[in-house]
Design a protein around this motif. Sequence first.
Motif, PDB file in Angstrom:
ATOM      1  N   THR A 160      44.893  94.352   6.889  1.00  0.00           N
ATOM      2  CA  THR A 160      44.952  95.721   7.354  1.00  0.00           C
ATOM      3  C   THR A 160      46.370  96.152   7.721  1.00  0.00           C
ATOM      4  O   THR A 160      47.165  95.356   8.232  1.00  0.00           O
ATOM      5  N   TYR A 203      42.179  97.270  12.811  1.00  0.00           N
ATOM      6  CA  TYR A 203      41.254  97.573  11.724  1.00  0.00           C
ATOM      7  C   TYR A 203      40.595  98.946  11.846  1.00  0.00           C
ATOM      8  O   TYR A 203      39.668  99.242  11.106  1.00  0.00           O
ATOM      9  N   ARG A 204      41.055  99.777  12.767  1.00  0.00           N
ATOM     10  CA  ARG A 204      40.482 101.107  12.908  1.00  0.00           C
ATOM     11  C   ARG A 204      41.580 102.120  13.207  1.00  0.00           C
ATOM     12  O   ARG A 204      42.581 101.807  13.853  1.00  0.00           O
ATOM     13  N   SER A 244      44.694 101.244   7.812  1.00  0.00           N
ATOM     14  CA  SER A 244      43.921 100.563   8.851  1.00  0.00           C
ATOM     15  C   SER A 244      42.508 100.297   8.361  1.00  0.00           C
ATOM     16  O   SER A 244      41.831 101.200   7.856  1.00  0.00           O
ATOM     17  N   GLY A 245      42.071  99.041   8.479  1.00  0.00           N
ATOM     18  CA  GLY A 245      40.743  98.665   8.051  1.00  0.00           C
ATOM     19  C   GLY A 245      40.634  98.320   6.570  1.00  0.00           C
ATOM     20  O   GLY A 245      39.587  97.864   6.125  1.00  0.00           O
ATOM     21  N   GLN A 246      41.704  98.522   5.833  1.00  0.00           N
ATOM     22  CA  GLN A 246      41.686  98.241   4.403  1.00  0.00           C
ATOM     23  C   GLN A 246      42.308  96.881   4.115  1.00  0.00           C
ATOM     24  O   GLN A 246      43.239  96.446   4.780  1.00  0.00           O
ATOM     25  N   LEU A 280      34.276  92.733   9.951  1.00  0.00           N
ATOM     26  CA  LEU A 280      35.317  93.729  10.138  1.00  0.00           C
ATOM     27  C   LEU A 280      35.001  95.082   9.507  1.00  0.00           C
ATOM     28  O   LEU A 280      35.698  96.059   9.778  1.00  0.00           O
ATOM     29  N   GLN A 281      33.981  95.161   8.672  1.00  0.00           N
ATOM     30  CA  GLN A 281      33.718  96.428   7.999  1.00  0.00           C
ATOM     31  C   GLN A 281      33.183  97.488   8.940  1.00  0.00           C
ATOM     32  O   GLN A 281      33.152  98.674   8.599  1.00  0.00           O
ATOM     33  N   ASP A 282      32.758  97.100  10.158  1.00  0.00           N
ATOM     34  CA  ASP A 282      32.201  98.073  11.100  1.00  0.00           C
ATOM     35  C   ASP A 282      32.727  97.763  12.499  1.00  0.00           C
ATOM     36  O   ASP A 282      32.118  97.005  13.253  1.00  0.00           O
ATOM     37  N   THR A 283      33.852  98.362  12.846  1.00  0.00           N
ATOM     38  CA  THR A 283      34.440  98.078  14.161  1.00  0.00           C
ATOM     39  C   THR A 283      33.645  98.732  15.284  1.00  0.00           C
ATOM     40  O   THR A 283      33.688  98.261  16.423  1.00  0.00           O
ATOM     41  N   TRP A 287      39.955  87.031   7.910  1.00  0.00           N
ATOM     42  CA  TRP A 287      39.914  88.441   7.526  1.00  0.00           C
ATOM     43  C   TRP A 287      39.780  88.614   6.011  1.00  0.00           C
ATOM     44  O   TRP A 287      39.258  89.623   5.544  1.00  0.00           O
TER      45      TRP A 287
END
Length: 326
Positions: free
Chosen positions: A138, A272-273, A120-122, A294-297, A250
């Motif tokens: 993700t 993404y988290r 998730s998030g990657q 997206l790097q900081d949800t 994305w």
Amino acid sequence: MSTPRPAMSPVDAQALEWQVVFWSGEVQEHEQQDFQIWLAADPLHEQAWARIQQFGQQMQLAPQEVASQVLQAGLSAQAVQRRRAILRSFLLLVCGGLGSYGVSRTPQWAAWNADYRTASGQRKELTLPDGTALALNTASSLNVQYSETQRSVVLLGGEVLISTASDPQIRHRPFVVQTPEGEVQALGTRFLVRHWPSKARVSVQVYEGAVELRPRHAGQRTRLQAGQQVLFSKQQSYTPEPANEQASAWQRGLLVAERWRLGDFLAEVARYRAGVLRCDPAVAGLMISGVYPLQDTDAILQSVSQALPVQVRMMTPYWVTVSASA
């Protein structure tokens, strides 16, 4: 070929116990504090918690009826302990006894053991031996199967953006993406494939070239040209529509929303988290637009609370609810 994963470690078992607590129906303040202390005590704890969260998402182990009960107060201590015992047995069966009970043969476990996968998030980019470029979004997983007659990518879950290359072999081998709903054959193209398990559908966006869709249980074939997108199931392909170039944003680390329902927007952010992100039905119909990194949800959720009459409640960083402002 993938190799079997080792048995659950003691740290993973601790993470699973904390998951039981958060799914049980009632979380005490001291338990939240103890969890934060445990999580911060060792980087291995954070890694184990992330693994349990990712595994739960891939196995679809967060039933909505349990999730909703976590927010309800007033459960008796006996009822909480009974629910925790049931959840513990279930999660130990799924996470620990996979070789037995045949869970290792499920599609979800196949995704866990895929050739390539993202948490998730990657996001991940790779180049196949023939020069074809793949970008995994993700929580995605796939296998690569190249033979003398065909180049295949088996999408087990999630989303992949593909830019095919010319086959270097003298004998041309078609490039095919296999999905749970059917096949997508590339005809010299750049295209996006996403599996929607809750809808039993696959969406395809074609940005260059063309593709041919072959639903698993239908004789029909649909040709999709550049600038088109379509949904298809095992039984049929639906009417093509104009492609959405922003659907692949994305890859640039962005989520682009144009008058989305808040419920749909948060469902996308949740991909993404790690953990659970809930949207109260009372605010799910609010509309939202914007471009979000997206790097900081957490920052995305803060922006939502500033743009709309909602509040973001974090029971823990892994259990978040968006509801109407008080």
